[in-house]
Design a protein around this motif. Structure first.
Motif, PDB file in Angstrom:
ATOM      1  N   ASP A 110      12.669  -2.081 -10.059  1.00  0.00           N
ATOM      2  CA  ASP A 110      13.099  -1.855 -11.442  1.00  0.00           C
ATOM      3  C   ASP A 110      14.580  -1.499 -11.539  1.00  0.00           C
ATOM      4  O   ASP A 110      15.012  -0.908 -12.540  1.00  0.00           O
ATOM      5  CB  ASP A 110      12.235  -0.759 -12.087  1.00  0.00           C
ATOM      6  N   LYS A 117       7.551  -6.640  -7.071  1.00  0.00           N
ATOM      7  CA  LYS A 117       7.163  -6.720  -8.479  1.00  0.00           C
ATOM      8  C   LYS A 117       8.418  -6.545  -9.322  1.00  0.00           C
ATOM      9  O   LYS A 117       9.153  -5.576  -9.149  1.00  0.00           O
ATOM     10  CB  LYS A 117       6.148  -5.617  -8.800  1.00  0.00           C
ATOM     11  N   ASP A 156       5.751  -8.601 -13.609  1.00  0.00           N
ATOM     12  CA  ASP A 156       5.027  -7.589 -14.393  1.00  0.00           C
ATOM     13  C   ASP A 156       5.562  -7.580 -15.817  1.00  0.00           C
ATOM     14  O   ASP A 156       6.339  -6.714 -16.201  1.00  0.00           O
ATOM     15  CB  ASP A 156       5.201  -6.210 -13.734  1.00  0.00           C
ATOM     16  N   LYS A 199       3.343  -7.633 -18.329  1.00  0.00           N
ATOM     17  CA  LYS A 199       2.227  -7.093 -19.125  1.00  0.00           C
ATOM     18  C   LYS A 199       2.034  -7.964 -20.363  1.00  0.00           C
ATOM     19  O   LYS A 199       2.055  -7.488 -21.506  1.00  0.00           O
ATOM     20  CB  LYS A 199       2.459  -5.626 -19.481  1.00  0.00           C
ATOM     21  N   GLU A 218      -6.072   0.076 -16.215  1.00  0.00           N
ATOM     22  CA  GLU A 218      -5.777   1.466 -16.585  1.00  0.00           C
ATOM     23  C   GLU A 218      -4.378   1.798 -16.125  1.00  0.00           C
ATOM     24  O   GLU A 218      -4.020   1.532 -14.975  1.00  0.00           O
ATOM     25  CB  GLU A 218      -6.816   2.412 -15.964  1.00  0.00           C
ATOM     26  N   MET A 219      -3.571   2.381 -17.018  1.00  0.00           N
ATOM     27  CA  MET A 219      -2.181   2.741 -16.691  1.00  0.00           C
ATOM     28  C   MET A 219      -2.158   4.007 -15.841  1.00  0.00           C
ATOM     29  O   MET A 219      -3.092   4.803 -15.856  1.00  0.00           O
ATOM     30  CB  MET A 219      -1.365   2.954 -17.963  1.00  0.00           C
ATOM     31  N   SER A 220      -1.036   4.202 -15.123  1.00  0.00           N
ATOM     32  CA  SER A 220      -0.974   5.288 -14.137  1.00  0.00           C
ATOM     33  C   SER A 220      -0.345   6.576 -14.672  1.00  0.00           C
ATOM     34  O   SER A 220      -0.509   7.624 -14.061  1.00  0.00           O
ATOM     35  CB  SER A 220      -0.162   4.818 -12.923  1.00  0.00           C
ATOM     36  N   ILE A 223      -5.000  -4.064 -12.084  1.00  0.00           N
ATOM     37  CA  ILE A 223      -4.070  -2.966 -11.825  1.00  0.00           C
ATOM     38  C   ILE A 223      -4.799  -1.675 -12.202  1.00  0.00           C
ATOM     39  O   ILE A 223      -5.338  -1.555 -13.308  1.00  0.00           O
ATOM     40  CB  ILE A 223      -2.792  -3.098 -12.689  1.00  0.00           C
ATOM     41  N   PRO A 261      -0.285   1.191  -8.876  1.00  0.00           N
ATOM     42  CA  PRO A 261       0.982   1.907  -9.027  1.00  0.00           C
ATOM     43  C   PRO A 261       0.738   3.402  -9.208  1.00  0.00           C
ATOM     44  O   PRO A 261      -0.383   3.831  -9.488  1.00  0.00           O
ATOM     45  CB  PRO A 261       1.572   1.298 -10.305  1.00  0.00           C
ATOM     46  N   VAL A 266       2.307   5.705  -6.913  1.00  0.00           N
ATOM     47  CA  VAL A 266       2.661   6.385  -5.664  1.00  0.00           C
ATOM     48  C   VAL A 266       4.162   6.682  -5.654  1.00  0.00           C
ATOM     49  O   VAL A 266       4.977   5.851  -6.043  1.00  0.00           O
ATOM     50  CB  VAL A 266       2.274   5.513  -4.449  1.00  0.00           C
ATOM     51  N   ILE A 284       1.750  -0.073  -5.078  1.00  0.00           N
ATOM     52  CA  ILE A 284       3.027  -0.388  -5.731  1.00  0.00           C
ATOM     53  C   ILE A 284       3.899   0.859  -5.736  1.00  0.00           C
ATOM     54  O   ILE A 284       3.486   1.899  -6.262  1.00  0.00           O
ATOM     55  CB  ILE A 284       2.773  -0.870  -7.178  1.00  0.00           C
ATOM     56  N   VAL A 285       5.085   0.753  -5.142  1.00  0.00           N
ATOM     57  CA  VAL A 285       6.024   1.883  -5.109  1.00  0.00           C
ATOM     58  C   VAL A 285       7.363   1.426  -5.678  1.00  0.00           C
ATOM     59  O   VAL A 285       7.911   0.411  -5.218  1.00  0.00           O
ATOM     60  CB  VAL A 285       6.227   2.406  -3.670  1.00  0.00           C
ATOM     61  N   GLY A 286       7.874   2.159  -6.648  1.00  0.00           N
ATOM     62  CA  GLY A 286       9.149   1.808  -7.259  1.00  0.00           C
ATOM     63  C   GLY A 286      10.265   2.747  -6.880  1.00  0.00           C
ATOM     64  O   GLY A 286      10.897   2.603  -5.838  1.00  0.00           O
ATOM     65  N   ARG A 287      10.495   3.778  -7.739  1.00  0.00           N
ATOM     66  CA  ARG A 287      11.655   4.659  -7.576  1.00  0.00           C
ATOM     67  C   ARG A 287      11.749   5.306  -6.206  1.00  0.00           C
ATOM     68  O   ARG A 287      12.857   5.533  -5.702  1.00  0.00           O
ATOM     69  CB  ARG A 287      11.626   5.743  -8.671  1.00  0.00           C
TER      70      ARG A 287
HETATM   71  O1  C5P Z   1       8.919   4.039 -10.015  1.00  0.00           O
HETATM   72  P1  C5P Z   1       7.425   3.968  -9.963  1.00  0.00           P
HETATM   73  O2  C5P Z   1       6.880   3.976  -8.563  1.00  0.00           O
HETATM   74  O3  C5P Z   1       6.752   4.965 -10.856  1.00  0.00           O
HETATM   75  O4  C5P Z   1       7.101   2.498 -10.561  1.00  0.00           O
HETATM   76  C1  C5P Z   1       5.807   2.079 -10.868  1.00  0.00           C
HETATM   77  C2  C5P Z   1       5.861   0.665 -11.379  1.00  0.00           C
HETATM   78  O5  C5P Z   1       4.560   0.222 -11.697  1.00  0.00           O
HETATM   79  C3  C5P Z   1       6.700   0.478 -12.632  1.00  0.00           C
HETATM   80  O6  C5P Z   1       7.289  -0.814 -12.562  1.00  0.00           O
HETATM   81  C4  C5P Z   1       5.688   0.548 -13.756  1.00  0.00           C
HETATM   82  O7  C5P Z   1       6.110  -0.182 -14.880  1.00  0.00           O
HETATM   83  C5  C5P Z   1       4.489  -0.110 -13.101  1.00  0.00           C
HETATM   84  N1  C5P Z   1       3.167   0.234 -13.613  1.00  0.00           N
HETATM   85  C6  C5P Z   1       2.692   1.522 -13.627  1.00  0.00           C
HETATM   86  N2  C5P Z   1       1.419   1.775 -14.090  1.00  0.00           N
HETATM   87  C7  C5P Z   1       0.641   0.769 -14.513  1.00  0.00           C
HETATM   88  C8  C5P Z   1       1.111  -0.545 -14.482  1.00  0.00           C
HETATM   89  C9  C5P Z   1       2.397  -0.777 -14.010  1.00  0.00           C
HETATM   90  O8  C5P Z   1       3.405   2.458 -13.211  1.00  0.00           O
HETATM   91  N3  C5P Z   1      -0.596   0.995 -14.871  1.00  0.00           N
END
Ligand code: C5P
Length: 211
Positions: free
Chosen positions: A9, A31, A58, A60, A113-115, A144, A168, A170, A188-191
């Motif tokens: 991101d 992603k 992603d 959505k 389900e969102m995280s 997801i 996501p 983590v 899925i790991v971002g930041r």
């Molecule tokens: O930085 P971080 O590890 O929190 O990034 C998580 C990624 O996963 C972001 O791109 C966020 O938009 C995505 N995501 C999420 N939860 C979901 C679906 C997607 O955090 N349910």
């Protein structure tokens, strides 16, 4: 044991490509989403794919079937291997995303389900389960589900069977790979990777912990 997916991101093309290149050997896919594509353009997908890393879009996707098809066709033509879409617009909209993905030899994943904390407000209590059944019914390749709520991932695993779960939450959102790595196919790991002082070292460490 799970694959490791980098949520890239970063908002600048050059930064994103530098991180993609330095982490590529430790990750199984990248992603991308609005933060990068709005800054760098969709062509960045092809540039990342050229590094040999599969790209998951992603976006959505959540519109009427025709618009979903147009969005997903663009994503796959740009070099992505998978797309993430929402289920709430309905089974016809979902079918359009799955159809485009499969027409292009790609995959379609459905947000169940969102995280983040707010994700528990709407998705729990049966909605996520309904989305999960819709995903299976539409022939989606996976769902997801939130690493921040492993019990919810376990409940959705019961429903989705052997289809994939990417998870996501983590790192920056507080979950650990160990919380879900036996339950899911991809973490899925971002930041915690792209925002680290040394993204390659962070990717190497998360890769080790996902296995
Ligand atoms: O930085 P971080 O590890 O929190 O990034 C998580 C990624 O996963 C972001 O791109 C966020 O938009 C995505 N995501 C999420 N939860 C979901 C679906 C997607 O955090 N349910």
């Amino acid at each position: 044991m799970s694959a490791l997916i980098l949520a890239l991101d970063a908002t600048s093309r050059n930064e994103a490509l530098a991180i993609a290149e330095s982490t590529a050997r430790y990750i199984d896919a990248i992603k991308i989403g609005y933060p990068l594509v709005l800054g760098a353009g969709l062509s960045v997908a092809g540039e990342i794919a050229a590094l040999g890393v599969p790209v998951i879009a992603d976006f959505k996707v959540a519109d009427i079937p025709n618009t979903n098809t147009l969005i997903c066709d663009s994503v796959f033509q740009a070099g992505c291997s998978a797309v993430i879409c929402h289920a709430f617009p309905g089974s016809d909209s979902l079918a359009a995303c799955v159809g485009s993905a499969h027409d292009h030899g790609g995959e379609c994943f459905v947000v169940c389900e969102m995280s983040h904390p707010g994700g528990a407000e709407w998705f729990s209590g049966g909605v996520a389960e309904s989305f999960c059944m819709m995903a299976a019914g539409a022939g989606a390749d996976g769902i997801i589900a939130p690493a921040t709520r492993p019990a919810r991932v376990a409940a959705l695993r019961e429903l989705i069977g052997t289809r994939k779960i990417y998870s996501p939450g983590v790192g920056a959102q507080g979950a650990s790979p160990e919380d879900v790595k036996e339950l899911v196919d991809g973490i899925i790991v971002g930041r915690a990777i792209y925002g680290a002082a040394d993204p390659a070292a962070a990717a190497a460490e998360y890769s080790r912990r996902c296995r």
